[in-house]
Design a protein around this motif. Sequence first.
Motif, short mmCIF file in Angstrom:
data_model
loop_
_atom_site.label_atom_id
_atom_site.label_comp_id
_atom_site.label_asym_id
_atom_site.label_seq_id
_atom_site.Cartn_x
_atom_site.Cartn_y
_atom_site.Cartn_z
N GLN A 12 39.84 33.08 32.77
CA GLN A 12 38.86 32.46 33.66
C GLN A 12 37.95 33.50 34.30
OE1 GLN A 12 40.79 30.14 36.70
NE2 GLN A 12 39.13 30.60 38.08
N MET A 301 23.52 42.94 42.30
CA MET A 301 24.23 41.69 42.09
C MET A 301 25.41 41.88 41.14
SD MET A 301 24.61 38.58 40.54
CE MET A 301 24.46 37.95 38.89
N ILE A 308 33.74 41.53 43.62
CA ILE A 308 34.36 40.31 44.15
C ILE A 308 35.35 39.73 43.15
CG2 ILE A 308 33.91 37.93 44.86
CD1 ILE A 308 31.28 38.89 46.05
N LEU B 122 38.13 20.52 34.21
CA LEU B 122 38.92 21.37 35.09
C LEU B 122 38.61 22.84 34.87
CD1 LEU B 122 40.88 20.77 37.25
CD2 LEU B 122 42.75 21.08 35.65
N ASP B 126 37.04 25.37 37.64
CA ASP B 126 37.66 26.65 37.99
C ASP B 126 36.67 27.79 37.83
OD1 ASP B 126 40.05 25.69 38.76
OD2 ASP B 126 41.03 25.95 36.82
N LEU B 127 35.93 27.73 36.72
CA LEU B 127 34.97 28.78 36.43
C LEU B 127 33.88 28.82 37.50
CD1 LEU B 127 34.13 30.89 34.40
CD2 LEU B 127 32.76 29.18 33.26
N ALA B 130 35.07 30.29 40.63
CA ALA B 130 35.37 31.72 40.60
C ALA B 130 34.09 32.54 40.71
CB ALA B 130 36.11 32.08 39.31
N LEU B 131 32.94 31.93 40.41
CA LEU B 131 31.69 32.68 40.46
C LEU B 131 31.38 33.08 41.91
CD1 LEU B 131 29.37 30.57 38.15
CD2 LEU B 131 30.29 32.82 37.68
N PRO B 132 31.02 34.34 42.12
CA PRO B 132 30.63 34.75 43.47
C PRO B 132 29.28 34.15 43.81
CG PRO B 132 30.49 36.60 41.95
CD PRO B 132 30.94 35.43 41.15
N PHE B 134 27.14 33.85 46.49
CA PHE B 134 25.98 34.40 47.20
C PHE B 134 25.17 35.40 46.38
CE2 PHE B 134 23.66 36.53 50.64
CZ PHE B 134 22.97 35.42 51.06
N LEU B 136 24.93 35.54 43.20
CA LEU B 136 24.26 34.77 42.15
C LEU B 136 23.02 34.07 42.70
CD1 LEU B 136 26.79 32.79 39.98
CD2 LEU B 136 25.01 34.36 39.29
#
Lengths: 332, 295
Positions: A12, A301, A308, B122, B126-127, B130-132, B134, B136
């Motif tokens: 993931q 970024m 993170i 799902l 989840d993916l 998990a992405l940060p 701000f 992005l």
Amino acid sequence: MKCKGRKGVALQYATALFLILVLNFFLPRMMPGDPFLILSADAENEVISVLTEEQRQYFISYYGLDRPVYEQFANYIFSVARGDLGESIYYKVPVVEAIWTRLPWTALIVVGATLISTIAGILLGLFSARRREKASDKLLMVGLISFAEIPSFLLGLIILLAFSVKLKAFPLAGAMTPFAHYSSYLEASWDIGYHAVLPMITLSLTQLTGIYLLTRNTLVTVMTKDYIRTARAKGIGERLVWNRHALHNALLPVITRVGFMIGMLMGGAVLVENVFSYPGVGSLLRSSVIARDYPLIQGIMLVMAVSILTVNYLVEIIYERMDPRTASCEAV
Amino acid sequence: MIIDLNSFISILNSIRGAVERFTTAGKMGVVGLLFMIFIAVFAPFVTFYEPSAISGRSLEPPGPVHILGTDELGMDIWSQICYGARMSLAIGLAVALISGVGGGFLGLMAGYIGGNWDKALLRTIDLTMALPSFPLLIVIAAFLNPSIANVILVLVFLSWAKPARVVRSQALSMKKQQYIISARLHGAGPSYIIRKHIMPEAMPLIFVSILNISSYAIVAESGLAFLGLGDPTSKSWGMMLHYATSFRSIYFTPYWQWWLMPPLIALILLLLSLAFIGRDMERIVDPRLRLKGDS
């Protein structure tokens, strides 16, 4: 909940990283315009192309833009893996170098804020749990929850206006007094600490409530357990019951929360640094946005996203080690 | 159409019923939100100048002519606050509605149908989570042109996952309830069951996540604008903060009192109102949460 092992988690995070790289690669290519179509118009209605067709072709092949997209993408991935994030247009230095010189300041306030919010959150949670349902507990809870709803940069502006502008008790900007000569390390670290206090407190206030609530609620649950009654029955005293038996067992979820908090703090630091004109990566980001320094924006970024993701991944792995229950599948 | 109207009225009724059960803080939140909506909707009637008209001298202090003074360019600050409320509320509402309803619908379908669709959803949830978000947000906003539509699009992309997850687990657990099974055995089709049984139960959850997402969107928009990534032609509270803090020596002059403070207070007021309403709604729709809060 869902059922996923360590492999699933790794997959993931790897996918998330890949998605970010793809986005970073394609965003500039989706922008309208052509980097080599430089036109100049001296008089009205008289548009002159600065580059000849041959020069244009030369530049396109020089930057590898005539090759197929997947090849360009592969090249991009390789150069990122080598730590080459390109050259900053505005600062005329490699992006990695520009970020690297600013990173320690951001790290300082993020680590400081993590420490402050963890320690203060646990202490306040303990305080509140011991006075459960009393006025001081309720007041603290309502106050802290309301605080948590205000985003860090607005809170920062208020703190800045109150303590630096009105009371003049703290510096308005920067990380050190300009042109200062320090006679000792102690003096230097005092000055740095003095400048970092307000940004750190601002950042920590947003996360404090989470730690506080978690500590309080876990403690309240733990206190109903049988082993607490046993400990009390042994007559070891309230202080030992709370600090040894209760707090010890309540800390596991708190520690996980601290891990995930670091990721959020790094995002929050971008805005808070700009409020306090603190010379970290966040201020660098704002100036690169204003200068439209695209390689630098992308580099920042990427660095932020990777850190993170790394922190969150490590926390998940560590948590799984510490608490075997999370590894098993929970029924829906 | 009649069914739509009826369900709309029933939603209104349930909102009214919920408001009656609010705490004092929640009621204050409702008043605050209504005030913001009022000045946003009736902005042309409660202000005396166009927000981007140069109607006075530069940096006039608050007075009878300009209630809250003027900014650097001599534009009325009260007008900017009122028209800025439109921007914040519109972005909050648009993002929350699209991602709340869209995400909720996806979650409902996946939870009810199950199987591979559910698994795929799902994974995507989840993916996305998990992405940060701000970093992005900043990079996408920097590359796309900073129009309102783009900001909304990006925020929807980053915020649909939460309502989808909440509604999915709700649908999943409801699917196994006795009365749903018996309805199915009596020959009710999936669309009937979703419409008649699952939808009414999932609606409050979607409503709560709409509230939460709208304050997330308002914060994100103002944060982006504060960084200088907002739409320069728009008058939003975040842009006001950006211009005020970019003004040299703002802190050494009294200007911050009427230039920086109004958008700051307005934003905090709106966010606190939304938060208070959201917390009360959460308490009402989820009895388990209430137990947790009381313990």
